[in-house]
Design a protein around this motif. Structure first.
Motif, PDB file in Angstrom:
ATOM      1  N   UNK A 171      19.110  37.060  30.749  1.00 43.44           N
ATOM      2  CA  UNK A 171      18.838  36.063  29.706  1.00 43.44           C
ATOM      3  C   UNK A 171      17.477  35.418  29.904  1.00 43.44           C
ATOM      4  N   UNK A 172      17.109  35.147  31.150  1.00 46.14           N
ATOM      5  CA  UNK A 172      15.817  34.502  31.417  1.00 46.14           C
ATOM      6  C   UNK A 172      14.650  35.342  30.922  1.00 46.14           C
ATOM      7  N   UNK A 173      14.809  36.664  30.930  1.00 44.99           N
ATOM      8  CA  UNK A 173      13.747  37.551  30.449  1.00 44.99           C
ATOM      9  C   UNK A 173      13.937  37.955  28.990  1.00 44.99           C
ATOM     10  N   UNK A 174      14.950  37.384  28.329  1.00 43.99           N
ATOM     11  CA  UNK A 174      15.115  37.594  26.899  1.00 43.99           C
ATOM     12  C   UNK A 174      15.940  38.787  26.505  1.00 43.99           C
ATOM     13  N   UNK A 175      16.628  39.417  27.428  1.00 51.99           N
ATOM     14  CA  UNK A 175      17.423  40.600  27.098  1.00 51.99           C
ATOM     15  C   UNK A 175      18.783  40.257  26.510  1.00 51.99           C
ATOM     16  N   UNK A 176      19.360  39.115  26.924  1.00 53.30           N
ATOM     17  CA  UNK A 176      20.669  38.708  26.414  1.00 53.30           C
ATOM     18  C   UNK A 176      20.620  37.228  26.036  1.00 53.30           C
ATOM     19  N   UNK A 177      21.721  36.749  25.470  1.00 53.90           N
ATOM     20  CA  UNK A 177      21.798  35.328  25.106  1.00 53.90           C
ATOM     21  C   UNK A 177      22.917  34.599  25.840  1.00 53.90           C
ATOM     22  N   UNK A 178      23.781  35.320  26.535  1.00 59.29           N
ATOM     23  CA  UNK A 178      24.906  34.702  27.236  1.00 59.29           C
ATOM     24  C   UNK A 178      24.909  34.970  28.741  1.00 59.29           C
ATOM     25  N   UNK A 179      23.878  35.603  29.251  1.00 62.26           N
ATOM     26  CA  UNK A 179      23.849  35.961  30.662  1.00 62.26           C
ATOM     27  C   UNK A 179      23.882  34.769  31.588  1.00 62.26           C
ATOM     28  N   UNK A 230      44.725  32.939  40.874  1.00 65.94           N
ATOM     29  CA  UNK A 230      44.411  31.875  39.913  1.00 65.94           C
ATOM     30  C   UNK A 230      42.905  31.715  39.725  1.00 65.94           C
ATOM     31  N   UNK A 231      42.143  31.839  40.800  1.00 62.87           N
ATOM     32  CA  UNK A 231      40.680  31.754  40.676  1.00 62.87           C
ATOM     33  C   UNK A 231      40.135  32.896  39.824  1.00 62.87           C
ATOM     34  N   UNK A 232      40.637  34.100  40.059  1.00 64.95           N
ATOM     35  CA  UNK A 232      40.197  35.242  39.259  1.00 64.95           C
ATOM     36  C   UNK A 232      40.589  35.062  37.798  1.00 64.95           C
ATOM     37  N   UNK A 233      41.807  34.581  37.560  1.00 63.03           N
ATOM     38  CA  UNK A 233      42.270  34.369  36.179  1.00 63.03           C
ATOM     39  C   UNK A 233      41.453  33.286  35.499  1.00 63.03           C
ATOM     40  N   UNK A 234      41.117  32.231  36.231  1.00 62.03           N
ATOM     41  CA  UNK A 234      40.316  31.147  35.655  1.00 62.03           C
ATOM     42  C   UNK A 234      38.937  31.646  35.251  1.00 62.03           C
ATOM     43  N   UNK A 235      38.297  32.412  36.119  1.00 63.26           N
ATOM     44  CA  UNK A 235      36.968  32.931  35.793  1.00 63.26           C
ATOM     45  C   UNK A 235      37.034  33.861  34.586  1.00 63.26           C
ATOM     46  N   UNK A 236      38.011  34.741  34.564  1.00 65.67           N
ATOM     47  CA  UNK A 236      38.137  35.664  33.430  1.00 65.67           C
ATOM     48  C   UNK A 236      38.386  34.897  32.139  1.00 65.67           C
ATOM     49  N   UNK A 237      39.248  33.896  32.194  1.00 68.35           N
ATOM     50  CA  UNK A 237      39.548  33.107  31.000  1.00 68.35           C
ATOM     51  C   UNK A 237      38.308  32.373  30.492  1.00 68.35           C
ATOM     52  N   UNK A 238      37.558  31.753  31.405  1.00 71.21           N
ATOM     53  CA  UNK A 238      36.347  31.011  31.014  1.00 71.21           C
ATOM     54  C   UNK A 238      35.339  31.941  30.353  1.00 71.21           C
ATOM     55  N   UNK A 239      35.217  33.147  30.871  1.00 72.41           N
ATOM     56  CA  UNK A 239      34.198  34.070  30.366  1.00 72.41           C
ATOM     57  C   UNK A 239      34.648  34.857  29.142  1.00 72.41           C
ATOM     58  N   UNK A 240      35.920  34.737  28.777  1.00 76.80           N
ATOM     59  CA  UNK A 240      36.418  35.489  27.610  1.00 76.80           C
ATOM     60  C   UNK A 240      36.926  34.542  26.527  1.00 76.80           C
TER      61      UNK A 240
END
Length: 404
Positions: A171-179, A230-240
């Motif tokens: 994202x910092x180099x402009x390739x994505x918007x959500x990186x 739970x940590x893995x599920x939380x991260x997946x949920x936040x990112x999806x």
């Protein structure tokens, strides 16, 4: 006939080593991490006061700041810890000397670009990418060579952190918007996950050996597995889908289960040992972060940003200081039961920084700006003092004459 006086040839003994900063990974990385922690927050506060955002149009100022703390400061501590721990785990020498200097240089060059020329993010990405890949190879090779497959969980987190770092630069180099969003949440929760995994392995042992009373502490396998799931599920949920109800449930579950584990680890003797109570308080601050995160979905006055800073300052900040203080003593042949007296101030300052940044805005919302200033000053004081006190410890040879 033998002469009465034997004349020995001139001694060829090598002169004693006086500078040992590149003997083992913890030495340079702990030192540069502490220096960077103090200096980068000083620069961030200056930008905050003057409202002069970094010269980046593709990521926000707060994302830039979060990246440098998670993938700059925290990754340096992880590098120093793993290069040292892997040597102990496997019995194989990890990077030292010029190769270690090269690894540190890659990290430092990336930090320099991001701090003073962030518009050249592609150059920083190059240096950081080399640092990440080099570190991964340096710690993976000894583990694979001796087939210590139980350490693959730790290695997997380094791989994911590397991918998160690449996502930020995309994202910092402009390739994505959500990186950057992906990178920050990945970096934050993976750092917390790594802390919980390592603390599960070492803190009960540290407590048993460090307190005066006889105590035997036990771990619960179901709590360990529940936390990781739970940590893995939380991260997946936040990112999806980022379902708020699920975030609430997972945050509360992690806080309660980790809190129950900490209660089982408690014994009164830890409060007499700074290298123990600091670690213990840091883990409770992580729990407070998960509680605040859960409450942010039901209490309007509690912002997610407060939970993030509770994890970052109280969890990552306190735990890294406690770990660096202990490892630096133990691996230089010093007595871990007699740390420098200033460690009490170091730990107290960063804990105060957490409470100022997290609790003060909840109690007195009108003092938000003051809370930021107090937290920043205390953080800079803690890491600045660590740098001054531990510089001679980290730069001089082991006092027992052993290598490392």
């Amino acid at each position: 006939m033998q002469p009465l006086i034997q004349i020995s040839p001139p001694s060829r003994k090598r002169p004693a080593q006086v500078f040992a900063l590149l003997n083992l990974g913890f030495r340079p990385f702990f030192l540069v991490a502490a220096c960077f922690a103090a200096l980068s927050i000083g620069l961030w506060v200056w930008k905050y006061i003057t409202q002069s955002a970094p010269a980046l149009t593709t990521v926000s100022a707060s994302q830039w700041h979060a990246h440098e703390m998670l993938y700059g400061f925290a990754f340096a501590v992880i590098a120093g810890f793993l290069l040292t721990a892997v040597k102990n785990w496997t019995g194989i020498q990890t990077l030292h000397g010029r190769p270690l200097l090269g690894l540190v240089a890659c990290w430092a060059l990336a930090r320099g670009v991001m701090q003073f020329a962030p518009s050249q993010a592609a150059l920083a990405a190059l240096f950081d990418g080399v640092f990440n890949l080099w570190l991964l190879i340096a710690v993976a090779w000894p583990i694979i060579r001796v087939k210590q497959w139980r350490q693959l969980g730790v290695l997997s987190k380094i791989v994911l952190l590397t991918l998160g770092n690449l996502a930020f630069y995309a994202q910092a180099t402009g390739w994505t918007t959500q990186g950057a969003h992906v990178a920050i949440w990945t970096g934050l929760l993976l750092n917390i996950s790594l802390i919980l995994v390592i603390s599960r392995r070492i803190l009960p042992m540290f407590i048993e050996r460090g307190v005066k009373e006889e105590v035997t502490l036990k771990n619960s396998l179901w709590i360990d597995r529940l936390l990781m799931v739970c940590l893995a599920a939380l991260l997946i949920n936040i990112l999806t889908v980022n379902n708020q109800t699920l975030n609430l449930v997972l945050g509360l579950t992690i806080s309660l289960s980790a809190g129950f584990r900490l209660l089982r680890w408690h014994t009164p003797g830890i409060w007499q040992v700074p290298l123990l109570w600091s670690f213990y308080c840091g883990l409770w601050l992580i729990n407070l972060g998960f509680l605040l995160y859960a409450m942010s979905f039901v209490v309007p006055d509690i912002s997610v940003i407060l939970a993030i800073h509770c994890w970052a300052i109280g969890g990552i900040g306190v735990i890294t200081l406690a770990m660096m203080a202990r490892v630096s003593l133990g691996h230089t042949g010093r007595n871990i039961h007699q740390p420098p007296g200033s460690v009490v101030w170091i730990f107290s300052l960063v804990i105060f920084a957490t409470l100022s940044r997290v609790l003060l805005p909840i109690i007195f919302p009108e003092l938000y700006r003051l809370s930021v200033m107090l937290a920043a000053a205390s953080w800079i004081g803690a890491f600045g003092l660590f740098t001054i006190v531990y510089w001679p410890i980290l730069s001089k040879p082991r006092i027992d004459g052993s290598p490392g």
